[in-house]
Design a protein around this motif. Structure first.
Motif, short mmCIF file in Angstrom:
data_model
loop_
_atom_site.label_atom_id
_atom_site.label_comp_id
_atom_site.label_asym_id
_atom_site.label_seq_id
_atom_site.Cartn_x
_atom_site.Cartn_y
_atom_site.Cartn_z
N CYS A 112 8.34 4.37 8.85
CA CYS A 112 7.24 5.31 8.65
C CYS A 112 5.98 4.45 8.73
N HIS A 113 5.31 4.49 9.88
CA HIS A 113 4.30 3.49 10.20
C HIS A 113 2.91 3.81 9.66
N GLU A 114 2.75 4.99 9.04
CA GLU A 114 1.40 5.37 8.63
C GLU A 114 1.43 6.19 7.35
N ILE A 115 0.45 5.92 6.49
CA ILE A 115 0.17 6.77 5.33
C ILE A 115 -1.20 7.36 5.61
N THR A 116 -1.22 8.60 6.03
CA THR A 116 -2.44 9.18 6.59
C THR A 116 -3.49 9.44 5.53
N THR A 117 -4.73 9.49 5.98
CA THR A 117 -5.84 9.82 5.07
C THR A 117 -5.81 11.28 4.66
N GLU A 118 -4.97 12.07 5.31
CA GLU A 118 -4.83 13.49 4.97
C GLU A 118 -3.86 13.70 3.82
N GLY A 119 -3.12 12.64 3.48
CA GLY A 119 -2.19 12.75 2.36
C GLY A 119 -0.76 13.00 2.78
N ALA A 120 -0.30 12.31 3.83
CA ALA A 120 1.07 12.48 4.30
C ALA A 120 1.60 11.14 4.80
N GLY A 163 -8.83 0.26 13.07
CA GLY A 163 -9.94 0.48 12.16
C GLY A 163 -9.60 1.41 11.02
N ALA A 164 -8.40 2.01 11.06
CA ALA A 164 -7.99 2.95 10.01
C ALA A 164 -7.06 2.23 9.04
N LYS A 165 -7.36 2.32 7.75
CA LYS A 165 -6.51 1.68 6.74
C LYS A 165 -5.38 2.63 6.37
N VAL A 166 -4.37 2.65 7.21
CA VAL A 166 -3.26 3.60 7.01
C VAL A 166 -1.90 2.92 7.08
N LYS A 167 -1.85 1.65 7.41
CA LYS A 167 -0.56 0.96 7.52
C LYS A 167 -0.14 0.44 6.15
N PRO A 168 1.13 0.70 5.73
CA PRO A 168 1.59 0.15 4.45
C PRO A 168 1.37 -1.37 4.40
N LYS A 169 0.81 -1.84 3.30
CA LYS A 169 0.36 -3.24 3.24
C LYS A 169 1.50 -4.24 3.05
N ASP A 170 2.27 -4.07 2.01
CA ASP A 170 3.25 -5.09 1.66
C ASP A 170 4.68 -4.70 2.01
N ASP A 171 5.04 -3.46 1.79
CA ASP A 171 6.42 -3.02 1.98
C ASP A 171 6.54 -2.15 3.22
N ASP A 172 7.46 -2.52 4.10
CA ASP A 172 7.79 -1.63 5.21
C ASP A 172 8.54 -0.42 4.66
N VAL A 173 8.15 0.75 5.12
CA VAL A 173 8.86 1.98 4.74
C VAL A 173 9.86 2.26 5.85
N VAL A 174 11.13 2.01 5.57
CA VAL A 174 12.17 2.08 6.59
C VAL A 174 13.01 3.34 6.40
N VAL A 175 13.15 4.12 7.47
CA VAL A 175 14.09 5.24 7.49
C VAL A 175 15.46 4.65 7.84
N GLN A 176 16.31 4.51 6.86
CA GLN A 176 17.62 3.93 7.11
C GLN A 176 18.53 4.89 7.85
N SER A 177 18.40 6.18 7.56
CA SER A 177 19.15 7.20 8.29
C SER A 177 18.48 8.54 8.11
N LEU A 178 18.64 9.39 9.11
CA LEU A 178 18.14 10.77 9.04
C LEU A 178 19.23 11.66 9.61
N THR A 179 19.67 12.62 8.82
CA THR A 179 20.72 13.54 9.24
C THR A 179 20.26 14.98 9.07
#
Length: 293
Positions: free
Chosen positions: A142-150, A250-266
């Motif tokens: 999950c490569h972005e934490i949007t400024t819209e809140g998602a 230029g947008a501060k939306v990338k998680p800084k320290d921890d990668d948010v990884v989708v391990q599986s989606l079913t």
């Protein structure tokens, strides 16, 4: 931005084109038969008898387009190397009632469980179900934490430009809010827990989706709502609270320290819409079904 009405018009146009082709073919056959009858009655009887045996007079079955639910537009992977080819979903026979359950397992806590609405967003649900069956989302970020809140997920390339080698039209986009600051008590455009598709480019959804961790109101909605979170909202909120850094644009939306990884989606098979409960009788008990005898 394209709308579900655009998709419906395209479907209607395609159906009309098929009908015109069938009508032209039927008219041509009628003219040939009439010419044979005019030449000679006896010959016509022979021709008619032969044609009948061969099935020329059988009524042409009407092609069933009622189940043609979605249109998938091919995308060129040579022009966009961020795309991944895993085939296309079916165009017919897709469910348009009930729900499907999407379960997203991440490295950030309990699984995120969402209910996909097949009646309001059959194409979005069909696309995610198809991609999940091909392990498209597994081990992606999950490569972005949007400024819209998602939180924004579903792009294997992590660039915001990735997806499958097809796209589909937006559906179930909310009505615009009167303003970005509506009157107190007015419902938000995208309530917390909403699951929505991201169009890249606008009007062309693919694989990327948003999960809102807070209410978002806008006078210019552009995301197709496909479902809502029913479990694991605390995980969504935890991800939303992660610190962010510049993602290079230029947008501060990338998680800084921890990668948010989708391990599986079913995604589960479709669940039928609930059967209405019989109205109670005057005595307070459900009315009995009429006796067969």
């Amino acid at each position: 931005m394209a709308s579900s009405r655009d998709r419906q018009r395209k479907l209607a146009r395609a159906k009309l084109d098929r009908q015109l082709v069938r009508r032209a073919a039927a008219a041509k056959r009628r003219r040939q038969i009439q010419a044979g009858v005019g030449a000679a009655v006896v010959l016509a009887l022979v021709v008619v008898g032969s044609a009948w045996a061969l099935g020329a007079f059988d009524s042409e079955p009407e092609q069933n387009t009622a189940d043609e639910v979605c249109l998938w537009t091919p995308q060129d992977a040579t022009a966009n190397t961020n795309l991944r080819d895993v085939g296309m979903p079916a165009t017919t026979g897709l469910p348009t009632e009930g729900t499907r359950t999407m379960t997203v397992v991440t490295n950030q806590g309990e699984p995120i469980v969402a209910e996909l609405d097949l009646a309001s967003a059959p194409c979005g649900a069909a696309s995610i179900g198809h991609l999940a069956s091909r392990s498209f989302y597994d081990n992606t970020k999950c490569h972005e934490i949007t400024t819209e809140g998602a939180i924004r997920c579903g792009d294997p390339s992590g660039t915001g430009l990735g997806g499958p080698t097809y796209s589909f039209y937006d559906e179930n986009v909310p009505e615009p809010a009167p303003s970005a600051s509506p009157a107190p008590g007015a419902p938000p455009t995208y309530p917390k827990g909403t699951v929505a598709m991201v169009s890249t480019p606008p009007g062309a959804s693919g694989s990327q989706f948003l999960v809102f961790f807070k209410d978002f109101t806008t006078a210019d909605p552009k995301y197709s709502v496909i479902g809502r979170v029913t479990g694991g909202l605390a995980t969504v909120e935890k991800i939303g609270a992660l610190p962010t850094v510049d993602n290079g644009s230029g947008a501060k939306v990338k998680p800084k320290d921890d990668d948010v990884v989708v391990q599986s989606l079913t995604v589960t098979e479709p669940a039928a819409a609930p059967t209405p409960t019989p109205a109670p009788s005057a005595s307070g008990t459900p009315a009995a079904s009429p006796s067969a005898g």
